[in-house]
Design a protein around this motif. Structure first.
Motif, mmCIF file in Angstrom:
data_model
loop_
_atom_site.group_PDB
_atom_site.id
_atom_site.type_symbol
_atom_site.label_atom_id
_atom_site.label_comp_id
_atom_site.label_asym_id
_atom_site.label_seq_id
_atom_site.Cartn_x
_atom_site.Cartn_y
_atom_site.Cartn_z
ATOM 1 N N LEU A 178 -6.612 4.441 -2.993
ATOM 2 C CA LEU A 178 -5.383 3.655 -2.881
ATOM 3 C C LEU A 178 -5.396 2.703 -1.695
ATOM 4 O O LEU A 178 -4.432 1.952 -1.492
ATOM 5 C CB LEU A 178 -4.172 4.589 -2.779
ATOM 6 C CG LEU A 178 -3.922 5.478 -4.004
ATOM 7 C CD1 LEU A 178 -2.678 6.327 -3.790
ATOM 8 C CD2 LEU A 178 -3.775 4.637 -5.264
ATOM 9 N N GLY A 179 -6.451 2.735 -0.893
ATOM 10 C CA GLY A 179 -6.550 1.804 0.217
ATOM 11 C C GLY A 179 -5.562 2.054 1.338
ATOM 12 O O GLY A 179 -5.039 1.114 1.944
ATOM 13 N N ASP A 232 1.195 12.425 5.117
ATOM 14 C CA ASP A 232 2.618 12.248 5.421
ATOM 15 C C ASP A 232 3.440 12.093 4.148
ATOM 16 O O ASP A 232 4.506 12.700 3.995
ATOM 17 C CB ASP A 232 2.807 11.027 6.331
ATOM 18 C CG ASP A 232 4.260 10.802 6.711
ATOM 19 O OD1 ASP A 232 4.881 11.743 7.234
ATOM 20 O OD2 ASP A 232 4.769 9.695 6.472
ATOM 21 N N MET A 233 2.950 11.253 3.212
ATOM 22 C CA MET A 233 3.693 11.037 1.983
ATOM 23 C C MET A 233 3.788 12.320 1.164
ATOM 24 O O MET A 233 4.834 12.640 0.587
ATOM 25 C CB MET A 233 3.048 9.932 1.147
ATOM 26 C CG MET A 233 3.788 9.623 -0.152
ATOM 27 S SD MET A 233 5.464 9.007 0.120
ATOM 28 C CE MET A 233 5.073 7.376 0.773
ATOM 29 N N ASN A 234 2.706 13.070 1.077
ATOM 30 C CA ASN A 234 2.712 14.326 0.327
ATOM 31 C C ASN A 234 3.742 15.298 0.899
ATOM 32 O O ASN A 234 4.480 15.953 0.156
ATOM 33 C CB ASN A 234 1.324 14.958 0.360
ATOM 34 C CG ASN A 234 1.224 16.198 -0.508
ATOM 35 O OD1 ASN A 234 1.492 16.160 -1.701
ATOM 36 N ND2 ASN A 234 0.854 17.316 0.106
ATOM 37 N N ALA A 248 0.826 -1.208 0.000
ATOM 38 C CA ALA A 248 0.000 0.000 0.000
ATOM 39 C C ALA A 248 0.860 1.257 0.000
ATOM 40 O O ALA A 248 0.555 2.239 -0.689
ATOM 41 C CB ALA A 248 -0.937 -0.004 1.211
ATOM 42 N N GLN A 249 1.949 1.268 0.779
ATOM 43 C CA GLN A 249 2.822 2.442 0.823
ATOM 44 C C GLN A 249 3.538 2.654 -0.500
ATOM 45 O O GLN A 249 3.705 3.782 -0.955
ATOM 46 C CB GLN A 249 3.839 2.277 1.955
ATOM 47 C CG GLN A 249 3.224 2.432 3.342
ATOM 48 C CD GLN A 249 4.192 2.064 4.442
ATOM 49 O OE1 GLN A 249 4.887 1.057 4.357
ATOM 50 N NE2 GLN A 249 4.252 2.882 5.465
ATOM 51 N N LYS A 250 3.979 1.567 -1.122
ATOM 52 C CA LYS A 250 4.626 1.708 -2.424
ATOM 53 C C LYS A 250 3.632 2.206 -3.467
ATOM 54 O O LYS A 250 3.954 3.031 -4.316
ATOM 55 C CB LYS A 250 5.212 0.360 -2.846
ATOM 56 C CG LYS A 250 6.413 -0.060 -2.023
ATOM 57 C CD LYS A 250 7.023 -1.343 -2.562
ATOM 58 C CE LYS A 250 8.250 -1.736 -1.747
ATOM 59 N NZ LYS A 250 8.893 -2.956 -2.258
ATOM 60 N N LYS A 251 2.402 1.706 -3.396
ATOM 61 C CA LYS A 251 1.375 2.149 -4.333
ATOM 62 C C LYS A 251 1.109 3.638 -4.152
ATOM 63 O O LYS A 251 0.950 4.380 -5.126
ATOM 64 C CB LYS A 251 0.096 1.343 -4.109
ATOM 65 C CG LYS A 251 -1.002 1.646 -5.117
ATOM 66 C CD LYS A 251 -2.204 0.743 -4.872
ATOM 67 C CE LYS A 251 -3.293 1.009 -5.908
ATOM 68 N NZ LYS A 251 -4.477 0.137 -5.684
ATOM 69 N N LEU A 252 1.076 4.098 -2.906
ATOM 70 C CA LEU A 252 0.868 5.517 -2.622
ATOM 71 C C LEU A 252 2.023 6.335 -3.184
ATOM 72 O O LEU A 252 1.812 7.376 -3.812
ATOM 73 C CB LEU A 252 0.741 5.725 -1.113
ATOM 74 C CG LEU A 252 0.638 7.170 -0.605
ATOM 75 C CD1 LEU A 252 -0.550 7.881 -1.241
ATOM 76 C CD2 LEU A 252 0.533 7.187 0.911
ATOM 77 N N PHE A 253 3.252 5.888 -2.977
ATOM 78 C CA PHE A 253 4.426 6.606 -3.467
ATOM 79 C C PHE A 253 4.378 6.807 -4.977
ATOM 80 O O PHE A 253 4.650 7.884 -5.494
ATOM 81 C CB PHE A 253 5.679 5.820 -3.071
ATOM 82 C CG PHE A 253 6.968 6.391 -3.606
ATOM 83 C CD1 PHE A 253 7.482 7.564 -3.091
ATOM 84 C CD2 PHE A 253 7.669 5.750 -4.611
ATOM 85 C CE1 PHE A 253 8.674 8.092 -3.566
ATOM 86 C CE2 PHE A 253 8.858 6.267 -5.091
ATOM 87 C CZ PHE A 253 9.357 7.440 -4.568
#
Length: 292
Positions: free
Chosen positions: A162-163, A171-173, A127-132
């Motif tokens: 993105l689940g 945070d990612m943004n 999920a984190q990689k998909k978000l990135f």
């Protein structure tokens, strides 16, 4: 199988010219060449197979150009993935090489991007990689181009699509914006960047080798799990989940002559079977004693 070389002079433009010299292959020709490579290790056959798909590598690589890495390097990594796909491709399964190769090409480029964005402390979950890899695209589609924090409505939509949690999106943004700010030129000549002042926290060689082995094992598990699906399940799952521009349920329903709901059910069933197979094989491997 060292068949693809990126030129050092005249750069990517010259390479693109060379790529265009390879003709596209018809389905029956592709199957024949794949069989020649699989059964006889025919070097001319594999050269034509790889060459005819180099355009695909360049197209996929351009989709990752927003991460600040040289396009030549992205293409080179994608070519490695293509050659892995050609090596493992089984023409008897009924689908085209491009459908199979897309996953390998994207996987190798994604791993390269993740390992070279050392300032982004990425997690290891899917999920984190998909978000990135999807945050910029979704922001552009929603016209959220400002440099500040995302609006609550945008955060909510991205999190649902993105689940991931809304906190993860925020945070990612912020991390992606922060990483860009570290590229500000500094020094009297402007020949250094702010990030050059940071301590080197890169993993040591032992860690790199261990992570590479783990990635290799995960890829093997996924490939073996895909082999357990039916041709239709594998095709629908690949089209819907592994393509850069996935077709709609409606398009696949027309292709197979079934309803949109039936395609969705097949996709969900294939995902469940894939997850179950991967977990089962991983558990089996954990029970095998280490070699003396």
């Amino acid at each position: 199988m060292n068949l693809v070389t990126m030129p050092h002079d005249n750069g990517l433009a010259r390479y693109a010219d060379e790529v265009r010299k390879f003709p596209m292959l018809a389905a029956d020709e592709e199957r024949a060449l794949s069989a020649r490579w699989r059964d006889h290790r025919d070097q001319e056959a594999v050269r034509r197979l790889v060459g005819s798909h180099l355009r695909l590598v360049m197209k996929i690589a351009r989709g990752f150009s927003g991460y600040g890495l040289p396009l030549e390097d992205l293409v080179a990594e994608g070519n490695l993935g293509l050659m892995q796909a050609v090596e493992k491709f089984d023409p008897g399964r009924g689908f085209r090489l491009a459908t199979y190769a897309i996953w390998w090409i994207r996987a190798t480029i994604q791993e390269y991007v993740l390992h070279n964005w050392s300032l982004v402390k990425m997690g290891t979950t899917a999920a984190q990689k998909k978000l990135f890899f999807n945050l910029r695209t979704l922001k552009g589609r929603m016209r959220e181009l400002a440099e500040g924090d995302l609006s609550p409505a945008t955060v909510k939509v991205i999190a649902i699509e993105l689940g991931v949690s809304e906190v993860d999106v925020i945070d990612m943004n912020r991390r992606l914006k922060g990483d860009r700010s570290l590229n500000i030129p500094i020094g009297e000549e402007g020949d250094a960047e702010l990030q050059d002042l940071l301590a080197d926290e890169a993993p040591n060689q032992e860690t790199i080798l261990a992570e590479a082995e783990q990635r290799h094992q995960r890829q093997l598990l996924l490939n073996q799990a895909l082999d357990r699906l039916s041709d239709r399940e594998r095709h629908i799952l690949t089209e819907r989940r592994l393509k850069e521009d996935p077709p709609t349920l409606e398009e696949l329903s027309v292709h197979y002559g079934v309803s949109r709901e039936r395609v969705r059910q097949i996709e969900e069933r294939a995902l469940q079977k894939l997850e179950k197979a991967v977990r089962g094989m991983a558990a089996d491997q954990s029970m095998v004693p280490a070699a003396a």
